[in-house]
Design an enzyme around this catalytic site. Structure first.
Site, PDB file in Angstrom:
ATOM      1  N   GLU A 109       1.045  -0.668  -0.180  1.00 13.63           N
ATOM      2  CA  GLU A 109       0.156  -0.074  -0.280  1.00 13.63           C
ATOM      3  C   GLU A 109       0.666   1.242  -0.139  1.00 13.63           C
ATOM      4  O   GLU A 109       0.298   2.281  -0.086  1.00 13.63           O
ATOM      5  CB  GLU A 109      -1.315   0.454   1.639  1.00 13.63           C
ATOM      6  CG  GLU A 109      -0.488   0.366   2.682  1.00 13.63           C
ATOM      7  CD  GLU A 109       0.220  -0.552   2.936  1.00 13.63           C
ATOM      8  OE1 GLU A 109       2.216  -0.300   3.189  1.00 13.63           O
ATOM      9  OE2 GLU A 109      -0.024  -1.673   3.911  1.00 13.63           O
ATOM     10  N   HIS A 157       5.775   0.716  12.258  1.00 12.07           N
ATOM     11  CA  HIS A 157       5.440  -1.044  11.031  1.00 12.07           C
ATOM     12  C   HIS A 157       7.493  -1.079   9.945  1.00 12.07           C
ATOM     13  O   HIS A 157       7.649  -1.816   9.646  1.00 12.07           O
ATOM     14  CB  HIS A 157       4.560  -0.723  10.068  1.00 12.07           C
ATOM     15  CG  HIS A 157       3.374  -0.536  10.623  1.00 12.07           C
ATOM     16  ND1 HIS A 157       2.711  -1.171  11.360  1.00 12.07           N
ATOM     17  CD2 HIS A 157       2.712   0.838  10.385  1.00 12.07           C
ATOM     18  CE1 HIS A 157       1.432  -0.978  11.841  1.00 12.07           C
ATOM     19  NE2 HIS A 157       1.676   0.118  11.388  1.00 12.07           N
ATOM     20  N   ASP A 172      -0.979   3.109  18.908  1.00 15.20           N
ATOM     21  CA  ASP A 172      -1.257   2.796  17.559  1.00 15.20           C
ATOM     22  C   ASP A 172      -2.475   1.643  17.889  1.00 15.20           C
ATOM     23  O   ASP A 172      -2.494   0.520  18.505  1.00 15.20           O
ATOM     24  CB  ASP A 172      -0.852   2.983  17.053  1.00 15.20           C
ATOM     25  CG  ASP A 172      -0.990   3.542  15.408  1.00 15.20           C
ATOM     26  OD1 ASP A 172      -1.024   4.339  14.553  1.00 15.20           O
ATOM     27  OD2 ASP A 172      -1.632   2.215  14.742  1.00 15.20           O
ATOM     28  N   HIS A 183      -2.624  -0.429  15.153  1.00 16.87           N
ATOM     29  CA  HIS A 183      -2.011  -0.981  14.315  1.00 16.87           C
ATOM     30  C   HIS A 183      -0.584  -1.612  15.589  1.00 16.87           C
ATOM     31  O   HIS A 183       0.299  -0.340  16.408  1.00 16.87           O
ATOM     32  CB  HIS A 183      -1.275  -0.710  13.323  1.00 16.87           C
ATOM     33  CG  HIS A 183      -2.658  -0.164  11.825  1.00 16.87           C
ATOM     34  ND1 HIS A 183      -2.917   1.249  12.278  1.00 16.87           N
ATOM     35  CD2 HIS A 183      -3.392  -0.971  11.402  1.00 16.87           C
ATOM     36  CE1 HIS A 183      -4.067   1.278  11.494  1.00 16.87           C
ATOM     37  NE2 HIS A 183      -4.290   0.306  11.160  1.00 16.87           N
ATOM     38  N   ASP A 203      -5.922   6.417  15.934  1.00 14.59           N
ATOM     39  CA  ASP A 203      -6.353   5.606  15.003  1.00 14.59           C
ATOM     40  C   ASP A 203      -7.736   4.360  15.775  1.00 14.59           C
ATOM     41  O   ASP A 203      -8.510   3.645  15.395  1.00 14.59           O
ATOM     42  CB  ASP A 203      -5.190   4.668  14.415  1.00 14.59           C
ATOM     43  CG  ASP A 203      -4.287   4.297  14.117  1.00 14.59           C
ATOM     44  OD1 ASP A 203      -4.191   4.387  15.154  1.00 14.59           O
ATOM     45  OD2 ASP A 203      -3.976   4.006  12.752  1.00 14.59           O
ATOM     46  N   TYR A 233      -6.781   8.767  11.654  1.00 18.14           N
ATOM     47  CA  TYR A 233      -6.991   9.245  10.265  1.00 18.14           C
ATOM     48  C   TYR A 233      -8.433   9.822   9.836  1.00 18.14           C
ATOM     49  O   TYR A 233      -9.041   9.811   9.229  1.00 18.14           O
ATOM     50  CB  TYR A 233      -7.065   7.928   8.936  1.00 18.14           C
ATOM     51  CG  TYR A 233      -5.503   7.172   8.880  1.00 18.14           C
ATOM     52  CD1 TYR A 233      -3.966   7.567   8.597  1.00 18.14           C
ATOM     53  CD2 TYR A 233      -5.080   5.749   9.966  1.00 18.14           C
ATOM     54  CE1 TYR A 233      -3.189   7.424   8.590  1.00 18.14           C
ATOM     55  CE2 TYR A 233      -4.791   5.441  10.256  1.00 18.14           C
ATOM     56  CZ  TYR A 233      -2.418   6.383   9.573  1.00 18.14           C
ATOM     57  OH  TYR A 233      -1.705   6.029   9.850  1.00 18.14           O
TER      58      TYR A 233
HETATM   59  C1  6XA Z   1      -2.505  -0.442   5.054  1.00 15.19           C
HETATM   60  C2  6XA Z   1      -2.777   0.419   6.507  1.00 15.19           C
HETATM   61  C3  6XA Z   1      -1.583   0.340   6.986  1.00 15.19           C
HETATM   62  C4  6XA Z   1      -1.850   1.094   8.245  1.00 15.19           C
HETATM   63  C5  6XA Z   1      -1.023   2.745   8.596  1.00 15.19           C
HETATM   64  C6  6XA Z   1      -1.010   2.558  10.469  1.00 15.19           C
HETATM   65  N1  6XA Z   1      -3.624  -1.003   4.604  1.00 15.19           N
HETATM   66  N2  6XA Z   1      -0.181   1.834  11.502  1.00 15.19           N
HETATM   67  O1  6XA Z   1      -1.909   3.423  10.680  1.00 15.19           O
HETATM   68  O2  6XA Z   1      -0.488   2.747  12.310  1.00 15.19           O
HETATM   69 ZN    ZN Z   2      -2.415   2.867  12.760  1.00 17.55          ZN
END
Ligand code: 6XA
Ligand code: ZN
Length: 343
Positions: free
Chosen positions: A118, A160, A196, A198, A285, A324
């Site tokens: 992505e 990440h 976060d 994720h 998020d 987001y």
């Molecule tokens: C990709 C999603 C990426 C998430 C990125 C994010 N489909 N990481 O917010 O904390």
């Molecule tokens: Zn995230």
């Protein structure tokens, strides 16, 4: 609390993100930080300072030099090879393939150094990633110099990114570099607490076999959420790092009460371990209206989370990660900081 922020983040604005089988305008876009800046000013947190140049010495020690060189040169090589669009990985080494032999042709190199397609690289990505890193490093130096806490308004985010792979909108792992700088500056033990939505797979990966940097992450369960292939509760660290990794995966629809329970557990682990400096991977998020996440936190929950984190009484650097729900990103981010400050 001082904020460190660089306008150079604007140099990274890919046109395309691959999601749901379509190319869309990336969720991780420059306007996110405008909302945070405006809210900081609105709330009187207007001590906002541009960082100096990044310090590459600690970065080169922690991350793979070949990866850093790749990030710096990928756009040029891509264009020189006649590629028409942005740098996007179409294929990565999968099960049964070589994961440790880097191809020479740029299309192969991109897949080698990427874990999720992505995320596009553009002509300004490297410079923007360096400016994000510089903000994190300036925040660390400010706290190491005696401030209680500092906020690095990083963009692009970092958690990440591993020592040798980018993805999930991240290129350089700012939080990991800050943790290492605290160690290099004499802190015996450091914790990275990642709130976060994720899982911070990059940070976990970088410190997985180390006892001196704890990693704790509250996130969407890998059974249901990106990055999918890491972030289970049974990942506890390896070797010397056994017992220094804490994952709190949670299922779709999770509201604040169980999330806060996980946060309290993470805080208790940090307290029990003699940690001397704290890095927060601050994504917002987990908010109920985030378009790519599935927790149900309200805006005021972020204030409460900041309050709980402050209870540790540790020197703290906040590094911005995701979030987001564009108009709420400013409120939620600043709520964490205000909660921390006891406002
Ligand atoms: C990709 C999603 C990426 C998430 C990125 C994010 N489909 N990481 O917010 O904390
Ligand atoms: Zn995230």
């Amino acid at each position: 609390m001082r904020t460190f922020f660089s306008e150079d983040h604007r140099l990274h604005f890919p046109q395309a993100e691959l999601t749901g089988g379509q190319f869309v305008t990336p969720f991780e876009r420059p306007s996110r930080v405008e909302y945070v800046l405006n809210r900081l000013k609105e709330q009187g947190l207007s001590d906002i300072v541009a960082p100096g140049a990044p310090d590459m010495a600690p970065v080169e020690k922690l991350l793979d030099p070949g990866f850093l060189r790749f990030l710096e040169t990928a756009w040029g090589e891509w264009k020189a090879a006649g590629m028409a669009g942005e740098v996007i990985a179409a294929g990565m080494p999968a099960r049964g393939m070589h994961t440790d032999r880097c191809p020479e042709y740029i299309d192969g190199k991109v897949g080698y150094y990427c874990h999720a397609s992505e995320t596009a690289i553009t002509g300004g990505t490297w410079k923007a990633a360096l400016s994000s890193l510089a903000s994190a490093q300036a925040a660390q130096r400010h706290v190491a110099g005696g401030a209680d806490a500092a906020f690095a308004l990083c963009r692009p985010p970092g958690h990440h990114a591993t020592a040798d792979q980018y993805g999930g909108y991240c290129f350089i792992n700012n939080a990991a570099v800050v943790a290492q700088m605290f160690r290099d500056g004499g802190a015996g033990k450091v914790a990275v607490l990642d709130i976060d939505f994720h899982h911070g797979n990059g940070t976990q990966n970088i410190f997985y076999d180390r006892a001196d940097v704890l990693f704790l992450s509250l996130h969407g369960a890998p059974s249901h959420a990106y990055p999918y292939y890491l972030g289970y509760a049974d990942e506890r660290g390896a070797g010397a790092g056994e017992g220094a990794n804490f994952n709190y995966p949670m299922l779709p629809g999770t509201p604040y009460a169980p999330w806060a329970e996980a946060l309290d557990d993470a805080i208790a682990q940090i307290r029990a371990t003699g940690v001397e400096a704290l890095v927060i991977s601050l994504g917002v998020d987990a908010y109920k209206e985030d378009p790519i996440s599935f927790f149900k936190l309200e805006s005021e929950d972020f204030t409460d989370a900041g309050r709980r984190i402050a209870g540790l009484g540790l020197p703290t650097v906040f590094c911005m990660e995701g979030g987001y729900a564009i108009e709420a990103v400013g409120i939620n981010t600043v709520n964490v900081l205000e909660g921390f400050l006891g406002a």
